[in-house]
Design a protein around this motif. Sequence first.
Motif, PDB file in Angstrom:
ATOM      1  N   THR A 224       0.951  -1.210  -0.003  1.00 35.22           N
ATOM      2  CA  THR A 224      -0.034   0.045  -0.179  1.00 35.22           C
ATOM      3  C   THR A 224       1.043   1.048   0.031  1.00 35.22           C
ATOM      4  O   THR A 224       1.911   1.043   0.443  1.00 35.22           O
ATOM      5  CB  THR A 224      -1.011   0.100   1.316  1.00 35.22           C
ATOM      6  N   ILE A 225       0.601   2.289  -0.780  1.00 37.56           N
ATOM      7  CA  ILE A 225       1.059   3.367  -0.832  1.00 37.56           C
ATOM      8  C   ILE A 225       0.275   4.769  -0.676  1.00 37.56           C
ATOM      9  O   ILE A 225      -0.963   4.712  -1.177  1.00 37.56           O
ATOM     10  CB  ILE A 225       1.839   3.793  -2.208  1.00 37.56           C
ATOM     11  N   GLY A 226       0.784   5.515   0.461  1.00 39.45           N
ATOM     12  CA  GLY A 226       0.033   6.623   0.608  1.00 39.45           C
ATOM     13  C   GLY A 226       0.728   7.970  -0.082  1.00 39.45           C
ATOM     14  O   GLY A 226       1.719   8.200   0.302  1.00 39.45           O
ATOM     15  N   LEU A 227      -0.283   8.551  -0.996  1.00 38.80           N
ATOM     16  CA  LEU A 227       0.333   9.668  -1.741  1.00 38.80           C
ATOM     17  C   LEU A 227       0.006  11.067  -1.234  1.00 38.80           C
ATOM     18  O   LEU A 227      -1.221  11.332  -1.425  1.00 38.80           O
ATOM     19  CB  LEU A 227      -0.061   9.197  -3.087  1.00 38.80           C
ATOM     20  N   GLY A 228       0.948  11.793  -0.972  1.00 39.00           N
ATOM     21  CA  GLY A 228       0.460  13.300  -0.532  1.00 39.00           C
ATOM     22  C   GLY A 228       1.363  13.523   0.390  1.00 39.00           C
ATOM     23  O   GLY A 228       2.012  13.090   1.170  1.00 39.00           O
ATOM     24  N   THR A 229       1.700  15.046   0.177  1.00 42.52           N
ATOM     25  CA  THR A 229       2.797  15.726   1.233  1.00 42.52           C
ATOM     26  C   THR A 229       2.062  15.787   2.657  1.00 42.52           C
ATOM     27  O   THR A 229       1.050  15.542   2.958  1.00 42.52           O
ATOM     28  CB  THR A 229       3.041  17.220   0.555  1.00 42.52           C
ATOM     29  N   ASN A 230       2.970  16.166   3.560  1.00 44.37           N
ATOM     30  CA  ASN A 230       2.724  16.302   4.915  1.00 44.37           C
ATOM     31  C   ASN A 230       2.334  17.948   5.206  1.00 44.37           C
ATOM     32  O   ASN A 230       2.599  18.677   4.632  1.00 44.37           O
ATOM     33  CB  ASN A 230       3.698  16.059   5.873  1.00 44.37           C
ATOM     34  N   GLY A 231       0.916  17.853   5.613  1.00 42.48           N
ATOM     35  CA  GLY A 231       0.319  19.105   5.644  1.00 42.48           C
ATOM     36  C   GLY A 231      -0.733  19.502   4.715  1.00 42.48           C
ATOM     37  O   GLY A 231      -1.480  18.632   4.412  1.00 42.48           O
ATOM     38  N   ASN A 232      -0.545  20.543   4.218  1.00 43.14           N
ATOM     39  CA  ASN A 232      -1.848  21.324   3.220  1.00 43.14           C
ATOM     40  C   ASN A 232      -1.141  21.089   1.749  1.00 43.14           C
ATOM     41  O   ASN A 232       0.128  21.146   1.327  1.00 43.14           O
ATOM     42  CB  ASN A 232      -1.867  22.604   3.448  1.00 43.14           C
ATOM     43  N   ALA A 233      -2.128  20.853   0.913  1.00 42.40           N
ATOM     44  CA  ALA A 233      -1.658  20.786  -0.565  1.00 42.40           C
ATOM     45  C   ALA A 233      -2.646  21.437  -1.409  1.00 42.40           C
ATOM     46  O   ALA A 233      -3.794  21.489  -1.072  1.00 42.40           O
ATOM     47  CB  ALA A 233      -1.563  19.292  -1.008  1.00 42.40           C
ATOM     48  N   LEU A 234      -2.026  22.012  -2.650  1.00 42.24           N
ATOM     49  CA  LEU A 234      -3.212  22.878  -3.469  1.00 42.24           C
ATOM     50  C   LEU A 234      -3.977  21.739  -4.202  1.00 42.24           C
ATOM     51  O   LEU A 234      -3.292  21.147  -5.156  1.00 42.24           O
ATOM     52  CB  LEU A 234      -2.035  23.672  -4.560  1.00 42.24           C
ATOM     53  N   SER A 235      -5.142  21.885  -3.778  1.00 43.21           N
ATOM     54  CA  SER A 235      -6.116  20.718  -4.542  1.00 43.21           C
ATOM     55  C   SER A 235      -7.168  21.237  -4.897  1.00 43.21           C
ATOM     56  O   SER A 235      -7.486  22.434  -4.686  1.00 43.21           O
ATOM     57  CB  SER A 235      -6.525  19.773  -3.280  1.00 43.21           C
ATOM     58  N   PRO A 236      -7.969  20.467  -5.791  1.00 40.69           N
ATOM     59  CA  PRO A 236      -9.396  21.125  -6.273  1.00 40.69           C
ATOM     60  C   PRO A 236     -10.390  21.270  -5.160  1.00 40.69           C
ATOM     61  O   PRO A 236     -10.623  20.207  -4.350  1.00 40.69           O
ATOM     62  CB  PRO A 236      -9.808  19.858  -7.223  1.00 40.69           C
ATOM     63  N   GLU A 257      -3.333   4.388   8.952  1.00 38.03           N
ATOM     64  CA  GLU A 257      -3.294   3.152   9.686  1.00 38.03           C
ATOM     65  C   GLU A 257      -4.358   1.996   9.197  1.00 38.03           C
ATOM     66  O   GLU A 257      -3.666   0.822   9.182  1.00 38.03           O
ATOM     67  CB  GLU A 257      -4.038   3.548  11.124  1.00 38.03           C
ATOM     68  N   LEU A 258      -5.223   2.636   8.193  1.00 41.15           N
ATOM     69  CA  LEU A 258      -5.785   1.297   7.551  1.00 41.15           C
ATOM     70  C   LEU A 258      -4.999   0.627   6.356  1.00 41.15           C
ATOM     71  O   LEU A 258      -4.661  -0.415   6.331  1.00 41.15           O
ATOM     72  CB  LEU A 258      -7.152   2.051   6.729  1.00 41.15           C
ATOM     73  N   LEU A 259      -4.140   1.756   5.585  1.00 43.80           N
ATOM     74  CA  LEU A 259      -2.959   1.346   4.745  1.00 43.80           C
ATOM     75  C   LEU A 259      -2.059   0.278   5.319  1.00 43.80           C
ATOM     76  O   LEU A 259      -1.613  -0.608   4.856  1.00 43.80           O
ATOM     77  CB  LEU A 259      -2.423   2.278   4.131  1.00 43.80           C
ATOM     78  N   LYS A 260      -1.392   0.705   6.496  1.00 36.03           N
ATOM     79  CA  LYS A 260      -0.466  -0.026   7.018  1.00 36.03           C
ATOM     80  C   LYS A 260      -1.194  -1.585   7.580  1.00 36.03           C
ATOM     81  O   LYS A 260      -0.511  -2.542   7.481  1.00 36.03           O
ATOM     82  CB  LYS A 260      -0.016   0.722   8.519  1.00 36.03           C
ATOM     83  N   ASP A 261      -2.535  -1.366   7.980  1.00 40.37           N
ATOM     84  CA  ASP A 261      -3.103  -2.664   8.301  1.00 40.37           C
ATOM     85  C   ASP A 261      -3.181  -3.847   7.373  1.00 40.37           C
ATOM     86  O   ASP A 261      -3.030  -4.953   7.410  1.00 40.37           O
ATOM     87  CB  ASP A 261      -4.584  -2.550   8.987  1.00 40.37           C
ATOM     88  N   ILE A 262      -3.639  -3.043   6.196  1.00 44.80           N
ATOM     89  CA  ILE A 262      -3.988  -3.996   5.095  1.00 44.80           C
ATOM     90  C   ILE A 262      -2.643  -4.510   4.665  1.00 44.80           C
ATOM     91  O   ILE A 262      -2.674  -5.576   4.106  1.00 44.80           O
ATOM     92  CB  ILE A 262      -4.527  -3.190   3.793  1.00 44.80           C
ATOM     93  N   ALA A 263      -1.604  -3.806   4.722  1.00 43.28           N
ATOM     94  CA  ALA A 263      -0.304  -4.231   4.117  1.00 43.28           C
ATOM     95  C   ALA A 263       0.286  -5.399   5.349  1.00 43.28           C
ATOM     96  O   ALA A 263       0.682  -6.441   4.541  1.00 43.28           O
ATOM     97  CB  ALA A 263       0.655  -3.253   3.828  1.00 43.28           C
ATOM     98  N   LYS A 264       0.303  -5.019   6.421  1.00 42.54           N
ATOM     99  CA  LYS A 264       0.633  -6.183   7.424  1.00 42.54           C
ATOM    100  C   LYS A 264      -0.091  -7.588   7.374  1.00 42.54           C
ATOM    101  O   LYS A 264       0.640  -8.496   7.400  1.00 42.54           O
ATOM    102  CB  LYS A 264       0.509  -5.513   8.962  1.00 42.54           C
ATOM    103  N   VAL A 265      -1.338  -7.353   7.489  1.00 40.91           N
ATOM    104  CA  VAL A 265      -1.987  -8.723   7.417  1.00 40.91           C
ATOM    105  C   VAL A 265      -2.149  -9.522   6.053  1.00 40.91           C
ATOM    106  O   VAL A 265      -2.123 -10.860   5.978  1.00 40.91           O
ATOM    107  CB  VAL A 265      -3.478  -8.613   7.524  1.00 40.91           C
ATOM    108  N   THR A 266      -1.808  -8.858   4.960  1.00 41.09           N
ATOM    109  CA  THR A 266      -1.381  -9.667   3.681  1.00 41.09           C
ATOM    110  C   THR A 266       0.019 -10.162   3.599  1.00 41.09           C
ATOM    111  O   THR A 266       0.315 -10.529   2.180  1.00 41.09           O
ATOM    112  CB  THR A 266      -2.051  -8.910   2.832  1.00 41.09           C
ATOM    113  N   GLY A 267       0.791  -9.602   4.323  1.00 42.71           N
ATOM    114  CA  GLY A 267       2.129  -9.775   4.144  1.00 42.71           C
ATOM    115  C   GLY A 267       3.079  -8.996   3.308  1.00 42.71           C
ATOM    116  O   GLY A 267       3.977  -8.995   2.846  1.00 42.71           O
ATOM    117  N   GLY A 268       2.464  -7.512   3.120  1.00 43.26           N
ATOM    118  CA  GLY A 268       3.148  -6.646   2.372  1.00 43.26           C
ATOM    119  C   GLY A 268       3.799  -5.527   3.007  1.00 43.26           C
ATOM    120  O   GLY A 268       4.268  -5.930   4.089  1.00 43.26           O
ATOM    121  N   LYS A 269       3.778  -4.574   2.610  1.00 40.39           N
ATOM    122  CA  LYS A 269       4.608  -3.262   3.113  1.00 40.39           C
ATOM    123  C   LYS A 269       3.827  -2.158   2.895  1.00 40.39           C
ATOM    124  O   LYS A 269       3.362  -1.848   1.870  1.00 40.39           O
ATOM    125  CB  LYS A 269       6.049  -3.445   2.886  1.00 40.39           C
TER     126      LYS A 269
END
Length: 332
Positions: A224-236, A257-269
């Motif tokens: 799983t990959i979380g995409l986005g900067t920390n803080g605020n971003a120029l968005s629609p 937390e959700l993405l980490k959990d999905i990766a952990k239980v399926t053996g990913g990262k």
Amino acid sequence: MFKDVQFANPDFFWLLLLLPLAALWYFFKRKEQTPSLKISSIKGFSTQGFLPKLKPLLFLLRLLALAAIIVAIARPQTKDVSTRTKTTKGIDIVMAIDVSSSMLARDLKPNRLAALKKVAADFIRKRPNDRIGLVAYAGEGYTKTPITSDKSIVLSSLREITYGQLNDGTAIGMGLATSVNRLKESKAISKIIILLTDGVNNSGFIEPQTAADLAIEYDIKTYTIGLGTNGNALSPVAYNADGSFRYGMRQVEIDEELLKDIAKVTGGKYFRATNNEKLEEIYDEINKLEKTEIEEFKYTRYEEKFRPWILLAGVLLLLEWILRNTLFRSFI
């Protein structure tokens, strides 16, 4: 003459050191090889001309013949190597891509979706021996390309992915479940999903945890990959009168937390990509983690090249014999 030629028995070239020794021996012993007659004066005798001075040519021909024989027994040969590869462990990969409106945010250049497509295309090109499929999801999910070994189809489909093909939203569970559905019948030894999102699950009728359980059931590893900067971003943030997006600063919210959990239980990262460079590094790391085992067979064909040297030695020896018994017969 020796281009692309190698020698099977190069140690025989040490014999070439004997040739200078033979030449020195001949130089000091040549006069002893011809019978001599001592007389008080050679007046009244006609000179024999220039021909006797060429007698060392016979010895030179023998030396050259011997050198050719040495080269021949060193076995000059050319080598032609052909290879054949066999995939011993194939990997089936589904890339689940978030195409919600937030993927048009400009914290990555030129925006998140465009940056992802570029990096994903590079990743696909680096997996020539694997089958790859594409799933797009926003408020719902669908299969853009079933798993296939034809990378041109996958790359073409990737270029076609844009915002607006689905209802807006972020249905992480739908994206993951659709990906599992594409892989559940796969016979590959290794099956993986690369799921990317820039938000939180807020749409769809399949919960992410349920989709993760399906991945576990079919032994499918999920990165799983979380995409986005920390803080605020120029968005629609809204639409303009002409239908284009109006941009404004918005808090980046990723359910890590959700993405980490999905990766952990399926053996990913789980990975977090905050800029273009980090996104590239993540896909490079996944590429290294999931290696396809390739067995390589090498076939070597040798072509012997000693025959011309043996022929040359024979010609030189024959020429020496003919000259010795014809032109130089009177002086030997």
